[in-house]
Design a protein around this motif. Structure first.
Motif, short mmCIF file in Angstrom:
data_model
loop_
_atom_site.label_atom_id
_atom_site.label_comp_id
_atom_site.label_asym_id
_atom_site.label_seq_id
_atom_site.Cartn_x
_atom_site.Cartn_y
_atom_site.Cartn_z
N TRP A 37 0.84 -1.21 0.00
CA TRP A 37 0.00 0.00 0.00
C TRP A 37 0.87 1.26 0.00
CZ3 TRP A 37 -2.87 -3.39 3.77
CH2 TRP A 37 -4.10 -3.83 3.26
N ILE A 38 1.99 1.18 0.70
CA ILE A 38 2.88 2.35 0.78
C ILE A 38 3.49 2.63 -0.60
CG2 ILE A 38 5.01 3.24 1.85
CD1 ILE A 38 4.20 1.54 4.37
N ASP A 39 3.82 1.54 -1.30
CA ASP A 39 4.15 1.62 -2.73
C ASP A 39 5.25 2.64 -3.02
OD1 ASP A 39 3.90 1.11 -5.43
OD2 ASP A 39 2.28 2.57 -5.72
N VAL A 40 6.40 2.41 -2.44
CA VAL A 40 7.52 3.33 -2.63
C VAL A 40 8.61 2.65 -3.46
CG1 VAL A 40 8.66 2.70 -0.44
CG2 VAL A 40 9.00 4.98 -1.37
N ALA A 41 9.33 3.43 -4.25
CA ALA A 41 10.35 2.86 -5.15
C ALA A 41 11.74 3.22 -4.65
CB ALA A 41 10.13 3.41 -6.55
N PRO A 42 12.75 2.42 -5.05
CA PRO A 42 14.13 2.77 -4.67
C PRO A 42 14.45 4.20 -5.09
CG PRO A 42 14.05 0.61 -5.73
CD PRO A 42 12.67 1.19 -5.85
N GLY A 43 15.16 4.90 -4.22
CA GLY A 43 15.52 6.29 -4.52
C GLY A 43 14.50 7.29 -3.97
N GLN A 44 13.29 6.82 -3.66
CA GLN A 44 12.30 7.74 -3.10
C GLN A 44 12.51 7.91 -1.60
OE1 GLN A 44 8.49 6.15 -4.70
NE2 GLN A 44 8.45 8.00 -5.92
N ARG A 45 11.90 8.95 -1.06
CA ARG A 45 12.14 9.32 0.34
C ARG A 45 10.91 9.05 1.19
NH1 ARG A 45 13.97 14.62 1.74
NH2 ARG A 45 15.38 13.53 3.13
N VAL A 46 11.13 8.41 2.34
CA VAL A 46 10.03 8.04 3.24
C VAL A 46 10.26 8.67 4.61
CG1 VAL A 46 8.86 6.13 4.43
CG2 VAL A 46 9.69 5.81 2.09
N LEU A 47 9.23 9.35 5.13
CA LEU A 47 9.25 9.84 6.51
C LEU A 47 8.29 8.96 7.31
CD1 LEU A 47 9.78 11.99 8.74
CD2 LEU A 47 7.87 13.29 7.78
N ASP A 48 8.79 8.29 8.34
CA ASP A 48 7.96 7.42 9.18
C ASP A 48 7.78 8.11 10.53
OD1 ASP A 48 6.71 5.38 10.52
OD2 ASP A 48 8.18 3.83 10.04
N ILE A 49 6.57 8.64 10.77
CA ILE A 49 6.29 9.35 12.02
C ILE A 49 5.83 8.34 13.06
CG2 ILE A 49 4.91 11.16 13.13
CD1 ILE A 49 4.56 12.51 10.45
N GLY A 50 6.56 8.25 14.19
CA GLY A 50 6.25 7.24 15.20
C GLY A 50 6.68 5.87 14.69
N CYS A 51 7.94 5.79 14.30
CA CYS A 51 8.44 4.58 13.60
C CYS A 51 8.59 3.38 14.52
CB CYS A 51 9.77 4.88 12.93
SG CYS A 51 11.11 5.28 14.09
N GLY A 52 8.63 3.60 15.86
CA GLY A 52 8.89 2.47 16.76
C GLY A 52 10.22 1.83 16.36
N PRO A 53 10.32 0.50 16.42
CA PRO A 53 11.58 -0.17 16.04
C PRO A 53 11.79 -0.25 14.52
CG PRO A 53 10.23 -1.51 17.53
CD PRO A 53 9.36 -0.41 17.04
#
Ligand code: SAM
Length: 219
Positions: A37-53
């Motif tokens: 569902w997140i559907d992200v490709a190599p080279g793209q940037r992801v911000l995970d808010i409340g990432c836990g471990p």
């Protein structure tokens, strides 16, 4: 953050206990679906808010520029120990000033976070996510939810969640619409080893700002 902190709930604040509990529930195979569902490709940037471990990172493609934020020192230490250089891990709450340094993201994710936040805090998180996204970017959230046709066991488990702000899908979507023009809610069931009901939101069309400078590296 409104969450239960007594007895067993307090133990979940320890990264090892939290991860073991998630494994028992069968969260790991579900994270594979979540990554779709997140559907992200190599080279793209992801911000995970409340990432836990940062367990989701294992299901994102190699080469993703991942930034995980959590205010729990234990969770961030565990993420750093597990993933090392594969991501950037910040022991901090996500705030506007922090994000100004980081540039724009293709995806913002908040997995299991909104149900810990009251409406004001949740709206702030949604607004920060909208600001952090590049044009065409997407916010993805996942939280336990109420549903009219929910079974008794699922309802009982959701009622016992650490988070004190569980909503129905409409309630989560209403919060997200304060920051995004397009909000697609989806109720998810049958995805864990136990009966459970959750709400996935995919949100697009926020108020992005132009791509900023390259991220500042913090150890
Ligand atoms: C239930 S945990 C979810 C962890 C992880 N996303 C997962 O899927 O396993 C929720 C986390 O959100 C963090 N959190 C909540 N609001 C936050 C914020 N504004 N900035 C950073 N972390 C936040 C809490 O510290 C907590 O560790």
């Amino acid at each position: 953050m409104a969450q239960r902190e007594t007895g067993l709930f307090r133990l979940l604040g320890a990264s090892k206990v939290y991860q073991a509990f998630q494994d028992v529930l069968g969260a790991e195979p579900f994270r594979r679906r979540l990554a779709g569902w997140i559907d992200v490709a190599p080279g793209q940037r992801v911000l995970d808010i409340g990432c836990g471990p940062a367990a989701i990172l294992g299901h994102l493609p190699a080469g993703v520029d991942y930034h995980g934020f959590d205010d729990s020192a234990d969770y961030i230490a565990s993420a750093r120990a597990r993933w090392g250089e594969r991501g950037h891990f910040w022991q901090a709450r996500v705030e506007e000033a922090t994000l100004a340094e980081l540039g724009a993201f293709d995806r913002v994710i908040a997995i299991g976070v909104l149900h810990h936040l009251d409406d004001d805090a949740a709206r702030s998180l949604v607004a920060l996510a909208a600001q952090a996204l590049a044009p065409g970017g997407m916010l993805v959230t996942y939280d336990p939810c109420w549903a009219a046709d929910q079974g008794l066991v699922a309802r009982a488990l959701v009622a016992r969640d650490r988070g004190q702000n569980v909503r129905d899908a409409h309630g989560y979507a209403r919060l997200a619409r304060a920051g995004f023009a397009e909000v697609e809610p989806e109720i998810v069931r049958g995805h864990l080893r136990v009966p459970y009901t959750a709400c996935l939101l995919r949100c697009r069309g926020g108020s992005p700002r132009p791509r900023g400078k390259a991220p500042r590296q913090v150890s």
